[in-house]
Design a protein around this motif. Structure first.
Motif: not given
Length: 213
Positions: A39-43, A132-134, A210-213
């Protein structure tokens, strides 16, 4: 270069897989585990890096541009040996967004970064790193796109791949490269204005974590 259950709607809350805090008041609260939320935020249109472990693609630059798949602007980007991602009214969405994240790159020329794309199989994973997100996608389907068919192009570029007009409810990815060897073997030597062959091989994936890079 043309299921799995729906993923959760965008939400800032942790994934269900994240550990819950301890019920004991005196016990320390465990640190949150890396998010596995889909559930990502719009980029929006941002530069990214693409990795496809099953075929040895690692940290391939993906450059955004306003346009549509394999148009002149996109082909110029691919000619630099990197991948291109169209956005805007005729393109797709950004990394991790709900909709169709379109990524194209050459198979034979400019170093052929997606030379082995046809061998990617259902279940293989694709990682896209941006800001910064994978974002991890899982391949669920292979499609073929004909650049001589308006309907086929509409299916490739649709917000839900293969379903023009359908409202997207999850984040998806389309990885696309040329089918030059296959077209040539079939005696199809048609080329468009950018010297691309008629058909594209498309690998479709859905966002799984999703996870932090």
């Amino acid at each position: 270069m043309s299921l799995v259950p729906p993923v959760a709607a965008p939400s800032p809350t942790p994934s269900a897989a994240s550990p819950a805090p301890s019920a004991a008041v005196a016990a320390p609260t465990p640190s949150p585990a890396p998010s596995t939320s889909a559930a990502p935020s719009p980029r929006g249109p941002v530069a990214a890096e693409l990795s496809i472990p099953s075929i040895g693609v690692e940290d391939l630059d993906v450059l955004p541009y306003e346009g549509t798949t394999d148009d002149r602007a996109g082909t110029r980007i691919q000619d630099r040996g990197v991948a291109a991602s169209p956005h805007g009214a005729r393109g797709g969405v950004g990394p991790g967004e709900v909709g169709n994240y379109l990524v194209t790159a050459h198979r034979l020329s400019a170093g052929g970064p997606l030379r082995e794309l046809p061998s990617v199989e259902v279940g293989d994973v694709v990682h896209v790193t941006a800001d910064g997100t994978v974002y991890t996608y899982e391949i669920v389907e292979t499609r073929s796109t004909s650049f001589r068919s308006a309907r086929s192009l509409a299916e490739q570029r649709a917000a839900v791949p293969g379903e023009p007009g359908e409202k997207p409810t999850r984040a998806m990815i389309t990885l696309s490269t040329c089918a030059t060897p296959e077209d040539n073997a079939a005696g199809n030597f048609w080329r468009d204005a950018q010297h691309n062959p008629e058909h594209r091989i498309d690998k479709i994936g859905v966002l799984t974590s999703t996870r932090p890079a």
